[in-house]
Design an enzyme around this catalytic site. Structure first.
Site, mmCIF file in Angstrom:
data_model
loop_
_atom_site.group_PDB
_atom_site.id
_atom_site.type_symbol
_atom_site.label_atom_id
_atom_site.label_comp_id
_atom_site.label_asym_id
_atom_site.label_seq_id
_atom_site.Cartn_x
_atom_site.Cartn_y
_atom_site.Cartn_z
ATOM 1 C CG HIS A 35 0.330 6.215 -0.791
ATOM 2 N ND1 HIS A 35 -0.745 6.726 -1.486
ATOM 3 C CD2 HIS A 35 -0.191 5.580 0.297
ATOM 4 C CE1 HIS A 35 -1.862 6.421 -0.850
ATOM 5 N NE2 HIS A 35 -1.558 5.726 0.231
ATOM 6 C CG HIS A 45 -1.806 1.190 1.331
ATOM 7 N ND1 HIS A 45 -3.092 1.207 0.847
ATOM 8 C CD2 HIS A 45 -1.593 2.431 1.857
ATOM 9 C CE1 HIS A 45 -3.629 2.395 1.073
ATOM 10 N NE2 HIS A 45 -2.733 3.155 1.684
ATOM 11 C CD GLU A 46 1.605 3.674 3.653
ATOM 12 O OE1 GLU A 46 1.896 4.725 3.048
ATOM 13 O OE2 GLU A 46 0.546 3.534 4.294
#
Length: 460
Positions: A26, A22-23
């Site tokens: 980003h 997920h990170e």
């Protein structure tokens, strides 16, 4: 203790994988959009390990493994924190807040999208490796299932429009229909391979049935859950003493076929009520025998009398799995996308049922204890099963983060979409108010999850 340690381990591993992906979504898009990333952290709190890369980013593994974050250069934060010197124009151009709104949307959306992409990849891996399961064969029917005309030995090929190659697929397909009390068609084949369609009238389910036990309430017992009709022990001086032997496989009683241990009791009661002797057919050491027997009255602990042979079943472990859900590498690609889409629709439908009261929130919102126990149980069944629950968790994390709740990615996306429409950013007052609302909602959701954990796992 072993279950606790295993559950804790698999929870940490699972969260580590999901948060990292997920990170990284980003992080990767932010770097491509020219934003300077100050820190990439897996976990919160005190750093356990930290390394500064040549790009100037701090890579951190922190002590609390319940999330993570990507800290990007932000002009507003720079001025709030102060400093010895004013930032240069070149550095300011790398700040997140100076990027066009479409780039900020892309950066924020990248995290949930990465989780959705991971979900598809994990389902693909599950299909290629192959998930061992049980064949979708009915073992015993009663109540609604019996009224619909299902028979022991029927193989359920499809529930509605969804193919069911395994018993797990049958369960997952029947649960939504049961929750909605919607009649559903089953495509089945009997033991001789003859196909037919059976309508299962789920509209007749009681209003207060336990959603976790829907299949049993419907009256379906799978073949693999049945105990074979093998004699484990013969009680001395009772009806079967000297007639039956340990290891005998009972195949028929008075001409009625016996498929499992569950079939023996009702037939013995009929024999006792009728009176006299009857023939019991068994297989012993490869030979088929017909033996004469007469049940005797026995008394249960509660004082109830019943007819008995005086035999007990052997201890039985988990039945061996007899089906495999597998596709080739190419076939698994569309299957993975289809499965991810189906599970996403079911997740939204379950959220809708929770809001409308058609399903209890207790069984909808899971906390870390429930998730940990589930991941441990799935991992114990093999890598393909673990990939399947990891895919579902990744899908849930991606969709949860897209909800328009302030402090979640979806809340930020809502602000940027408003900015895109009105041509100017949302005011700081509105954003601050949204943060408080978002914190309250997330705190309430976490409180409900922990409450459900306590009720479902810690209260006997």
């Amino acid at each position: 203790m072993a279950e606790f340690l295993g559950s804790a381990w698999w929870l940490i591993v699972s969260l580590g994988v999901l948060v990292t992906i997920h990170e990284y979504g980003h992080f990767w898009v932010a770097r491509r959009c020219g934003v300077k990333v100050l820190r990439f952290s897996i976990g919160f709190g005190k750093p356990l390990w930290m390394k500064r890369g040549r790009d100037g980013t701090e890579y951190v593994i922190a002590a609390i493994p319940l999330g993570g974050y990507v800290k990007m250069l932000d002009e507003n934060q720079m001025f709030q924190d102060g400093g010895d010197s004013a930032p240069g124009e070149e550095e300011l151009e790398q700040s997140f807040n100076r990027k066009p709104v479409w780039k900020r949307i892309a950066i924020v959306a990248a995290g949930p999208i990465a989780n959705l992409a991971l979900c598809v990849a994990l389902f693909w891996g599950m299909f290629v490796i192959g998930r061992p399961d049980y064949a979708p064969v009915v073992g015993q029917v009663e109540r609604i299932a019996a009224e619909a005309g299902l028979q022991p030995g029927d193989t359920i090929r499809a529930v509605g429009k969804r193919e069911t190659p395994t018993w797990s697929e049958v369960q997952m397909a029947l649960l939504p229909a049961a929750l909605d009390r919607t009649d559903v068609d089953l495509r089945v084949e009997d033991a001789e391979g003859q196909g037919r369609t059976v309508e299962l009238p789920l509209g007749g389910l009681p209003e207060d049935f336990d959603e976790r036990d829907a299949i049993r309430v419907i009256g379906l017992l799978p073949r693999h859950a049945l105990t074979p009709a093998v004699v484990g022990q013969v009680e001395p001086e009772l009806a079967a003493w000297g007639i039956l032997a340990e290891g005998d496989l009972i195949t028929a009683i008075d001409g009625v076929p016996i498929r499992s241990w569950n079939d023996i009791g009702p037939e013995v009661q009929k024999l006792g009520e009728r009176g006299g002797t009857a023939m019991i057919e068994v297989e012993r050491d490869g030979e088929r025998l017909a033996l004469e027997i007469q049940p005797r009255l026995a008394t249960a602990e509660d004082g109830r009398q019943y007819w008995a042979l005086g035999v007990t079943s052997p201890e039985r472990g988990r039945a061996p799995k007899d089906a495999l859900l597998r596709y080739g590498p190419v076939e698994a690609v569309p299957a993975a996308f289809a499965e991810a889409g189906h599970q996403a629709r079911e997740l939204f439908a379950m959220i809708g049922r929770a809001f409308t009261g058609r399903v209890s929130v207790e069984n909808t919102v899971a906390g870390p204890i429930t998730i940990a126990r589930a991941t441990n149980a799935f991992a114990g069944q093999g890598i393909a099963w673990y990939l399947s629950i990891l895919a579902l968790l990744s899908l849930s994390l991606g969709i949860l983060n897209l909800l328009p709740i302030p402090i979640l990615d979806g809340g930020h996306l809502l602000y940027y979409l408003i900015e895109l429409v009105k041509g100017s950013p949302v005011s700081e007052r509105v954003m601050a108010a949204g943060q408080y609302v978002g914190l309250a909602l997330i705190a309430g959701l976490m409180g409900l999850a922990f409450y459900n954990d306590i009720v479902n796992n810690l209260i006997p």
